[in-house]
Structures are given as C-alpha cells and as structure tokens.
Write a protein that holds these residues in place. Structure first.
Motif, PDB file in Angstrom:
ATOM      1  N   THR A 187       0.842  -1.198   0.000  1.00 38.78           N
ATOM      2  CA  THR A 187       0.000   0.000   0.000  1.00 38.78           C
ATOM      3  C   THR A 187       0.879   1.251   0.000  1.00 38.78           C
ATOM      4  O   THR A 187       2.087   1.187   0.225  1.00 38.78           O
ATOM      5  CB  THR A 187      -0.901   0.039   1.239  1.00 38.78           C
ATOM      6  OG1 THR A 187      -0.068   0.188   2.415  1.00 38.78           O
ATOM      7  CG2 THR A 187      -1.717  -1.252   1.353  1.00 38.78           C
ATOM      8  N   LYS A 188       0.257   2.398  -0.215  1.00 39.98           N
ATOM      9  CA  LYS A 188       1.000   3.653  -0.216  1.00 39.98           C
ATOM     10  C   LYS A 188       1.567   3.989   1.164  1.00 39.98           C
ATOM     11  O   LYS A 188       2.474   4.807   1.272  1.00 39.98           O
ATOM     12  CB  LYS A 188       0.115   4.795  -0.709  1.00 39.98           C
ATOM     13  CG  LYS A 188      -0.097   4.787  -2.204  1.00 39.98           C
ATOM     14  CD  LYS A 188      -0.525   6.137  -2.720  1.00 39.98           C
ATOM     15  CE  LYS A 188      -0.524   6.154  -4.237  1.00 39.98           C
ATOM     16  NZ  LYS A 188      -0.829   7.504  -4.782  1.00 39.98           N
ATOM     17  N   GLN A 189       1.023   3.378   2.177  1.00 39.45           N
ATOM     18  CA  GLN A 189       1.539   3.610   3.526  1.00 39.45           C
ATOM     19  C   GLN A 189       2.860   2.891   3.762  1.00 39.45           C
ATOM     20  O   GLN A 189       3.585   3.206   4.706  1.00 39.45           O
ATOM     21  CB  GLN A 189       0.506   3.154   4.570  1.00 39.45           C
ATOM     22  CG  GLN A 189      -0.720   4.062   4.694  1.00 39.45           C
ATOM     23  CD  GLN A 189      -1.614   4.024   3.479  1.00 39.45           C
ATOM     24  OE1 GLN A 189      -1.875   2.943   2.936  1.00 39.45           O
ATOM     25  NE2 GLN A 189      -2.086   5.183   3.050  1.00 39.45           N
ATOM     26  N   ASN A 190       3.182   1.960   2.891  1.00 44.98           N
ATOM     27  CA  ASN A 190       4.431   1.219   3.011  1.00 44.98           C
ATOM     28  C   ASN A 190       5.600   2.138   2.643  1.00 44.98           C
ATOM     29  O   ASN A 190       5.601   2.766   1.581  1.00 44.98           O
ATOM     30  CB  ASN A 190       4.409  -0.004   2.080  1.00 44.98           C
ATOM     31  CG  ASN A 190       5.585  -0.941   2.289  1.00 44.98           C
ATOM     32  OD1 ASN A 190       6.721  -0.515   2.401  1.00 44.98           O
ATOM     33  ND2 ASN A 190       5.293  -2.236   2.343  1.00 44.98           N
ATOM     34  N   HIS A 191       6.587   2.221   3.526  1.00 47.00           N
ATOM     35  CA  HIS A 191       7.751   3.085   3.307  1.00 47.00           C
ATOM     36  C   HIS A 191       8.442   2.797   1.975  1.00 47.00           C
ATOM     37  O   HIS A 191       9.037   3.688   1.357  1.00 47.00           O
ATOM     38  CB  HIS A 191       8.750   2.892   4.462  1.00 47.00           C
ATOM     39  CG  HIS A 191      10.094   3.502   4.223  1.00 47.00           C
ATOM     40  ND1 HIS A 191      10.303   4.865   4.199  1.00 47.00           N
ATOM     41  CD2 HIS A 191      11.304   2.921   3.966  1.00 47.00           C
ATOM     42  CE1 HIS A 191      11.586   5.109   3.947  1.00 47.00           C
ATOM     43  NE2 HIS A 191      12.215   3.954   3.811  1.00 47.00           N
ATOM     44  N   TYR A 192       8.346   1.553   1.503  1.00 51.23           N
ATOM     45  CA  TYR A 192       9.046   1.139   0.289  1.00 51.23           C
ATOM     46  C   TYR A 192       8.166   1.210  -0.959  1.00 51.23           C
ATOM     47  O   TYR A 192       8.608   0.818  -2.047  1.00 51.23           O
ATOM     48  CB  TYR A 192       9.555  -0.291   0.462  1.00 51.23           C
ATOM     49  CG  TYR A 192      10.566  -0.454   1.581  1.00 51.23           C
ATOM     50  CD1 TYR A 192      11.906  -0.153   1.390  1.00 51.23           C
ATOM     51  CD2 TYR A 192      10.173  -0.908   2.832  1.00 51.23           C
ATOM     52  CE1 TYR A 192      12.840  -0.301   2.406  1.00 51.23           C
ATOM     53  CE2 TYR A 192      11.104  -1.058   3.869  1.00 51.23           C
ATOM     54  CZ  TYR A 192      12.423  -0.745   3.640  1.00 51.23           C
ATOM     55  OH  TYR A 192      13.342  -0.898   4.655  1.00 51.23           O
ATOM     56  N   HIS A 193       6.967   1.713  -0.836  1.00 49.89           N
ATOM     57  CA  HIS A 193       5.992   1.689  -1.930  1.00 49.89           C
ATOM     58  C   HIS A 193       6.545   2.265  -3.231  1.00 49.89           C
ATOM     59  O   HIS A 193       6.474   1.647  -4.301  1.00 49.89           O
ATOM     60  CB  HIS A 193       4.723   2.449  -1.517  1.00 49.89           C
ATOM     61  CG  HIS A 193       3.721   2.601  -2.617  1.00 49.89           C
ATOM     62  ND1 HIS A 193       3.706   3.685  -3.484  1.00 49.89           N
ATOM     63  CD2 HIS A 193       2.701   1.797  -3.024  1.00 49.89           C
ATOM     64  CE1 HIS A 193       2.728   3.551  -4.355  1.00 49.89           C
ATOM     65  NE2 HIS A 193       2.105   2.413  -4.097  1.00 49.89           N
ATOM     66  N   GLY A 194       7.084   3.474  -3.181  1.00 50.44           N
ATOM     67  CA  GLY A 194       7.574   4.134  -4.385  1.00 50.44           C
ATOM     68  C   GLY A 194       8.706   3.376  -5.055  1.00 50.44           C
ATOM     69  O   GLY A 194       8.747   3.259  -6.287  1.00 50.44           O
ATOM     70  N   TYR A 195       9.629   2.857  -4.250  1.00 50.45           N
ATOM     71  CA  TYR A 195      10.752   2.098  -4.805  1.00 50.45           C
ATOM     72  C   TYR A 195      10.253   0.829  -5.496  1.00 50.45           C
ATOM     73  O   TYR A 195      10.689   0.493  -6.604  1.00 50.45           O
ATOM     74  CB  TYR A 195      11.741   1.717  -3.704  1.00 50.45           C
ATOM     75  CG  TYR A 195      12.202   2.864  -2.843  1.00 50.45           C
ATOM     76  CD1 TYR A 195      12.794   3.995  -3.399  1.00 50.45           C
ATOM     77  CD2 TYR A 195      12.045   2.829  -1.453  1.00 50.45           C
ATOM     78  CE1 TYR A 195      13.226   5.049  -2.599  1.00 50.45           C
ATOM     79  CE2 TYR A 195      12.478   3.875  -0.655  1.00 50.45           C
ATOM     80  CZ  TYR A 195      13.057   4.980  -1.227  1.00 50.45           C
ATOM     81  OH  TYR A 195      13.475   6.018  -0.438  1.00 50.45           O
TER      82      TYR A 195
END
Length: 353
Positions: free
Chosen positions: A151-159
């Motif tokens: 999910t977007k709440q995951n710190h690694y989402h963008g990577y």
C-alpha cells in the motif's frame, strides 16, 4: 573563463595497457538453462559477486544485508569519505563489507542507526530501495502497477512500484510482491543485471524521464549525441597527425558514445577528472559500454570555447600531445557537453582494437 586540460597518465608516461578480459565465471550448480544464468554470468564476470570454494553459486541461498551492500557498492563504485563513521555497533572496521556499508550509509541508502544487522537476509523491499537510490532512479507516484500487499503507507511503496514499472522486478501487476520475503542469490543477480541494463539505456538516452508524464519512456527522437563542434576536433587531430606523417585515426561512433557520456557526466556532476563518480575509471567506463579494446587513452578539457582552442591546448601539452600523435592508436571518439554555467567539457577517447 578558466581553462583546464588533463590526460590519463601512469607516472609520467601515457597509459597504454593490454586488456585482459575477465573470463565468465562458471558454477557447477548454475546450468545454462537456468532463468538467471545470463545475469549471474554477467555480474560474476564483472567481479560483483563470487561463488564458493567448492565451485557452487548456491542459487537459493539468501543474500545478507552485508553481502548486498558490497555487491551494490561495487556496482555503482560507491566510496565513503575518510571522515564518515556510521553509528552501527554491530559492524566493526574489521568487517569485510565495512567500507561498502559505510559508503551506502553515507549516501543515504541505509539509515545510520545503532544496529545494521549485517547477517540478516535482505528483503525484497530493501532490495528495491537499494537499487532505486543507488542508481538514482527517479521515483514516481503514478501507480501504473499496483500490488495487493504493497500500500502507499508502506515506506518502500515508491521504490517497489517504480522498479516494477521499469521491468527490473517482474511480479505480475495486482499480485503479491511479498516485500518481506528474502532475496535469493539468483534473484539478486537478476535484479542487479536488469538495473544495470536500464542504467545503460538511460545513459545512451534510449530511455528518458518524461517529467510531464512522471515516468520513464522510450526515446523516440533521434538524438545526435556527437555535435558538430566535437566532430570538428577529430578533423583537427587528424590534420596534426598527417603533418607528422602519422596515420589518421578512424572515427568510431561507438567510442564517441563513450566520450559523450563522459563529457555529459562531468557537466552534470560538476567534476573534472578521469575517474568518474558514475562510471569509475576509464577502463570501467569503456567496459560499461561493452567497448572492446587492446589499448586506450583519454584526453579531457574544460573551458575552451572552440574546437581549435581545445586541440591547440592539447597539442601544447606534452602528455596530451602524446595521445594525439600516438601511432599505436587506430580509433578516436569525441564528445562535448555544456554545464549550467555555460562551461564546455571536451573528451577524446583513443583506442586500438
């Protein structure tokens, strides 16, 4: 405008060395039919990952955080500054990956905390961050690909999503990425190999970042990397060689791609040296572009306004002149780039094939 020139030297003589290619590594447990064979062969040949004394690679063994730090630091030629000391209490200077961990921590790829956990297996999420930051990949938020467990709440989402959009990871869209799963040695080789292929495409500008679309796209515009000013310097060099009864050099378009990449790298990153923070040494730069050589030389210059001026400055310098008139060189590549202040960087690559 201040002018500068420099050339590759070994002591006080021209660097001119036979190229002995590293043989591709072979492992008893990696058949040529394995899905990761090409990637493993590539990164092991580059010296980024080793096998074990018994001749095995151990495909399914997890990669530790310390091992991953070494692999990525070597791949991007990351070096720590002398003064930087991380806070980690569980990695001493005696650790084999200490400087690699230091380099990646100083650059922000790892968080500088009390514990590094060097023997802990690297997770798929951590791998995504390492490669995205290590190769300075622009992280977008257009979410072309989504995963059921990221999910977007995951710190690694963008990577994670960016690497998936680039095809560096191949988990099908909508499926489970499994960000907390361990990365195996086979997977690490594949992820790194694909990232290096992307980086080469970006360097060659066959892939560019579209700021309006917030994504990397294929470059459909024909780009002439070598401009007329740079090409004129080859004509001027060959005029000098002809006057001295030395055989003219052949313009090598592949070598000009290398020279242009080096010129652009200096302009983009505000440095003036043969060793590049992006590519490493000149031989590593040539290897990055898979350029085959038996000998090479490099002249660089900064601040000259015209082809005539830069060639004259090089000819007035004994060491640069030695490259220009060396009768053992057969090919030449050229490039030039201008930085934000209007300063022009010039590069000549010389080779014998």
């Amino acid at each position: 405008m201040k002018k500068h020139i420099t050339t590759i030297l070994f002591s006080t003589t021209l660097l001119f060395a036979a190229h002995t290619p590293t043989q591709a590594a072979t492992f008893t447990d990696v058949p040529t039919t394995h899905w990761a064979y090409e990637a493993i062969d590539d990164i092991s040949t580059r010296g980024l990952i080793n096998g074990y004394p018994d001749g095995t690679y151990r495909l399914n063994q997890p990669v530790t955080r310390a091992q991953a730090a070494k692999i990525v630091a070597l791949a991007i030629n990351a070096k720590p500054s002398t003064a930087f000391k991380p806070r980690f209490q569980d990695v001493s200077p005696a650790h084999g990956s200490y400087d690699h961990i230091r380099a990646l921590t100083e650059s922000g790829i790892f968080s500088n905390e009390d514990k590094f956990q060097p023997n802990k297996p690297l997770t798929r999420a951590e791998m995504s961050k390492m490669l995205a930051l290590g190769y300075k990949i622009t992280i977008d938020d257009n979410d072309q690909i989504k995963f059921s467990d990221v999910t977007k709440q995951n710190h690694y989402h963008g990577y994670i999503t960016t690497l998936a959009e680039l095809g560096i990871t191949t988990t099908p869209a909508g499926g489970a990425f499994k960000p907390n799963d361990n990365v195996s040695r086979a997977q690490m080789a594949a992820f790194l190999h694909r990232t290096m292929e992307f980086d080469n495409a970006r360097t060659n500008r066959t892939i560019v970042y579209d700021k309006a679309a917030h994504m990397y796209i294929k470059n459909t515009t024909t780009v002439n990397n070598t401009d007329d000013k740079a090409l004129k310097t080859i004509t001027l060099v060959n005029e000098q060689r002809t006057q001295l009864s030395v055989t003219a050099l052949t313009h090598d378009k592949e070598l000009s791609k290398v020279a242009q990449a080096k010129a652009q790298d200096m302009a983009n990153n505000n440095y003036f040296a043969h060793s590049s923070p992006t590519y490493g040494s000149t031989s590593q730069l040539l290897d990055t572009f898979n350029y085959k050589w038996t000998a090479y030389g490099e002249n660089i210059a900064k601040g000259q306004l015209t082809p005539e001026e830069v060639v004259k400055d090089w000819m007035d310098s004994p060491t640069h002149r030695a490259n220009i008139i060396n009768n053992k060189f057969t090919h030449i590549g050229t490039g030039s780039a201008t930085d934000a202040t209007g300063t022009i960087y010039w590069v000549h690559e010389f080779s014998r094939k």
